[in-house]
Design a protein around this motif. Structure first.
Motif, PDB file in Angstrom:
ATOM      1  N   ARG A  35      -6.080 -12.528  -5.009  1.00 23.48           N
ATOM      2  CA  ARG A  35      -6.814 -13.752  -4.711  1.00 23.48           C
ATOM      3  C   ARG A  35      -5.827 -14.767  -4.132  1.00 23.48           C
ATOM      4  NH1 ARG A  35     -11.896 -13.838  -6.746  1.00 23.48           N
ATOM      5  NH2 ARG A  35     -12.403 -12.249  -8.296  1.00 23.48           N
ATOM      6  N   LEU A  36      -6.196 -15.303  -2.973  1.00 24.10           N
ATOM      7  CA  LEU A  36      -5.309 -16.226  -2.270  1.00 24.10           C
ATOM      8  C   LEU A  36      -6.062 -17.489  -1.904  1.00 24.10           C
ATOM      9  CD1 LEU A  36      -3.668 -13.709   0.242  1.00 24.10           C
ATOM     10  CD2 LEU A  36      -2.643 -14.589  -1.854  1.00 24.10           C
ATOM     11  N   PRO A  37      -5.443 -18.652  -2.072  1.00 25.14           N
ATOM     12  CA  PRO A  37      -6.037 -19.888  -1.528  1.00 25.14           C
ATOM     13  C   PRO A  37      -5.808 -19.941  -0.020  1.00 25.14           C
ATOM     14  CG  PRO A  37      -3.934 -20.394  -2.577  1.00 25.14           C
ATOM     15  CD  PRO A  37      -4.185 -18.926  -2.814  1.00 25.14           C
ATOM     16  N   VAL A  38      -6.862 -20.036   0.727  1.00 23.66           N
ATOM     17  CA  VAL A  38      -6.731 -20.001   2.189  1.00 23.66           C
ATOM     18  C   VAL A  38      -7.325 -21.263   2.790  1.00 23.66           C
ATOM     19  CG1 VAL A  38      -6.717 -17.482   2.338  1.00 23.66           C
ATOM     20  CG2 VAL A  38      -8.889 -18.721   2.399  1.00 23.66           C
ATOM     21  N   GLU A  39      -6.889 -21.554   4.001  1.00 21.53           N
ATOM     22  CA  GLU A  39      -7.400 -22.659   4.788  1.00 21.53           C
ATOM     23  C   GLU A  39      -7.836 -22.118   6.143  1.00 21.53           C
ATOM     24  OE1 GLU A  39      -4.376 -25.599   5.043  1.00 21.53           O
ATOM     25  OE2 GLU A  39      -4.173 -25.848   2.860  1.00 21.53           O
ATOM     26  N   ARG A  40      -8.411 -23.018   6.979  1.00 24.25           N
ATOM     27  CA  ARG A  40      -8.859 -22.570   8.301  1.00 24.25           C
ATOM     28  C   ARG A  40      -7.710 -22.070   9.160  1.00 24.25           C
ATOM     29  NH1 ARG A  40     -11.906 -27.136  11.138  1.00 24.25           N
ATOM     30  NH2 ARG A  40     -12.855 -27.335   9.067  1.00 24.25           N
ATOM     31  N   LYS A  41      -6.522 -22.579   8.919  1.00 21.97           N
ATOM     32  CA  LYS A  41      -5.375 -22.123   9.701  1.00 21.97           C
ATOM     33  C   LYS A  41      -4.999 -20.676   9.373  1.00 21.97           C
ATOM     34  CE  LYS A  41      -1.865 -23.767   6.450  1.00 21.97           C
ATOM     35  NZ  LYS A  41      -0.666 -24.633   6.279  1.00 21.97           N
ATOM     36  N   ASP A  42      -5.465 -20.170   8.198  1.00 19.50           N
ATOM     37  CA  ASP A  42      -5.153 -18.792   7.816  1.00 19.50           C
ATOM     38  C   ASP A  42      -6.121 -17.788   8.415  1.00 19.50           C
ATOM     39  OD1 ASP A  42      -3.029 -19.671   6.183  1.00 19.50           O
ATOM     40  OD2 ASP A  42      -4.422 -20.109   4.540  1.00 19.50           O
ATOM     41  N   ASN A  43      -7.109 -18.267   9.144  1.00 15.27           N
ATOM     42  CA  ASN A  43      -8.066 -17.344   9.749  1.00 15.27           C
ATOM     43  C   ASN A  43      -7.348 -16.430  10.739  1.00 15.27           C
ATOM     44  OD1 ASN A  43     -10.685 -16.300  10.322  1.00 15.27           O
ATOM     45  ND2 ASN A  43     -10.661 -17.463  12.247  1.00 15.27           N
ATOM     46  N   GLY A  44      -7.530 -15.138  10.558  1.00 18.42           N
ATOM     47  CA  GLY A  44      -6.890 -14.151  11.419  1.00 18.42           C
ATOM     48  C   GLY A  44      -5.513 -13.735  10.966  1.00 18.42           C
ATOM     49  N   ALA A  45      -5.029 -14.264   9.820  1.00 21.58           N
ATOM     50  CA  ALA A  45      -3.702 -13.876   9.333  1.00 21.58           C
ATOM     51  C   ALA A  45      -3.702 -12.412   8.892  1.00 21.58           C
ATOM     52  CB  ALA A  45      -3.282 -14.770   8.171  1.00 21.58           C
ATOM     53  N   ALA A  46      -2.540 -11.768   9.056  1.00 22.31           N
ATOM     54  CA  ALA A  46      -2.412 -10.348   8.701  1.00 22.31           C
ATOM     55  C   ALA A  46      -2.049 -10.204   7.221  1.00 22.31           C
ATOM     56  CB  ALA A  46      -1.352  -9.691   9.560  1.00 22.31           C
ATOM     57  N   LEU A  47      -2.647  -9.200   6.554  1.00 22.46           N
ATOM     58  CA  LEU A  47      -2.391  -8.911   5.143  1.00 22.46           C
ATOM     59  C   LEU A  47      -2.348  -7.395   4.985  1.00 22.46           C
ATOM     60  CD1 LEU A  47      -2.049 -10.468   2.441  1.00 22.46           C
ATOM     61  CD2 LEU A  47      -4.481 -10.059   2.028  1.00 22.46           C
ATOM     62  N   SER A  48      -1.360  -6.900   4.228  1.00 23.31           N
ATOM     63  CA  SER A  48      -1.179  -5.453   4.078  1.00 23.31           C
ATOM     64  C   SER A  48      -1.095  -5.077   2.603  1.00 23.31           C
ATOM     65  CB  SER A  48       0.106  -4.995   4.785  1.00 23.31           C
ATOM     66  OG  SER A  48       0.061  -5.325   6.155  1.00 23.31           O
ATOM     67  N   CYS A  49      -1.666  -3.915   2.302  1.00 27.60           N
ATOM     68  CA  CYS A  49      -1.588  -3.342   0.959  1.00 27.60           C
ATOM     69  C   CYS A  49      -0.816  -2.022   1.056  1.00 27.60           C
ATOM     70  CB  CYS A  49      -2.985  -3.104   0.385  1.00 27.60           C
ATOM     71  SG  CYS A  49      -2.983  -2.333  -1.252  1.00 27.60           S
ATOM     72  N   GLU A  50       0.181  -1.897   0.214  1.00 27.28           N
ATOM     73  CA  GLU A  50       1.059  -0.721   0.279  1.00 27.28           C
ATOM     74  C   GLU A  50       1.054  -0.010  -1.077  1.00 27.28           C
ATOM     75  OE1 GLU A  50       5.696  -0.577   0.212  1.00 27.28           O
ATOM     76  OE2 GLU A  50       5.076  -0.919   2.299  1.00 27.28           O
ATOM     77  N   ALA A  51       0.896   1.317  -1.063  1.00 30.07           N
ATOM     78  CA  ALA A  51       0.890   2.131  -2.299  1.00 30.07           C
ATOM     79  C   ALA A  51       1.814   3.343  -2.116  1.00 30.07           C
ATOM     80  CB  ALA A  51      -0.523   2.582  -2.639  1.00 30.07           C
ATOM     81  N   SER A  52       2.448   3.753  -3.222  1.00 24.55           N
ATOM     82  CA  SER A  52       3.340   4.928  -3.185  1.00 24.55           C
ATOM     83  C   SER A  52       3.102   5.786  -4.444  1.00 24.55           C
ATOM     84  CB  SER A  52       4.807   4.486  -3.113  1.00 24.55           C
ATOM     85  OG  SER A  52       5.161   3.724  -4.264  1.00 24.55           O
TER      86      SER A  52
END
Length: 263
Positions: A35-52
């Motif tokens: 869960r992240l607090p986001v603003e309009r400037k974060d629209n389109g930001a990249a986010l990645s999930c990594e598992a091993s």
């Protein structure tokens, strides 16, 4: 053995994941929620999930996401450059942002209707051949599911003023128009016509007329004086002729008298 999961973002979004694990002895299932607090400037930001996992032989599984942040629209009218005068054309562009992007953009004029020559093409409002009647405040509005926004532009059309400066033809001196020294209305159009060639021609003509008048006056004066001298001499000649005639008559009278004496 539990399989670690991690979240990361090039934009350095802050947040921590909550991991839940299910293990039936044969397979392991891990769910990670962030869960992240986001603003309009974060629209389109990249986010990645990594598992091993050891079963992957040292390999990692990565899933990439793009944030889709919804927000109310913002509106900004892009004004034209420079000053607008009568006869010019106006083009206003309504720059709109928002997620989702508003599809309907409305143009209006506060307390008045739009001019007859106003044309709307998408976010652009155009008015050709501006006049003073087009002055007013124009409004652009946009709306989506999260709110409404508006921006306004005040149109001020300047009247074309033509000022013609005519210089006196009696002197070839070039004068500086007063409007060149004082600030004037930026909408005013000033036309100055130089009268220096006409002043030179006028001066020459005035000199010629003055010379002709002087010559006529001198000629008339000489003629009158010569005529007066002739009349004087003529009168003098008549006086002498009268004296001679009188003397001759007197001589005749004397001779007759003398003759009468002798008798």
């Amino acid at each position: 053995m539990a399989a670690p999961a991690a979240w990361w973002s090039p934009g350095a979004l802050a947040g921590s994941g909550v991991v839940s694990q299910q293990d039936d002895g044969k397979t392991v299932s891990i769910t990670s929620t962030i869960r992240l607090p986001v603003e309009r400037k974060d629209n389109g930001a990249a986010l990645s999930c990594e598992a091993s996992h050891p079963a992957l032989g040292g390999q990692k599984r990565v899933r990439h996401y793009r944030l889709d942040v919804h927000f109310a629209p913002t509106v900004r009218i892009v004004p034209p450059a420079g000053i607008l005068r009568e006869g010019d054309s106006l083009s206003l562009t309504c720059s709109v942002s928002g997620n989702p992007l508003p599809r309907n953009i409305q143009w209006s004029r506060i307390n008045e209707t739009l001019p007859e020559r106003a044309e709307i093409s998408g976010p652009t409002l155009q008015i050709s051949r501006l006049s003073l009647s087009h002055n007013g405040t124009y409004l652009c509005q946009a709306q989506n599911n999260y709110g409404r926004a508006a921006d306004h532009y005040t149109l001020l059309v300047y009247e074309n003023v033509s000022v013609t400066t005519t210089m006196a033809p009696s002197t070839p001196t070039l004068l500086t128009p007063r409007h060149a020294l004082e600030p004037v209305d930026p909408g005013a159009v000033v036309e100055t016509h130089s009268a220096v060639p006409y002043a030179v021609i006028g001066g020459v003509l005035a000199l010629l007329v003055f010379t002709v008048i002087c010559v006529l006056i001198v000629t008339i004066w000489c003629s009158v004086r010569q005529k007066g001298s002739y009349l004087t001499h003529e009168a003098s000649g008549l006086d002498e002729h009268g004296e001679v005639q009188e003397a001759f008559l007197n001589g005749n009278d004397a001779s007759q008298g003398k003759k009468e004496y002798l008798l």
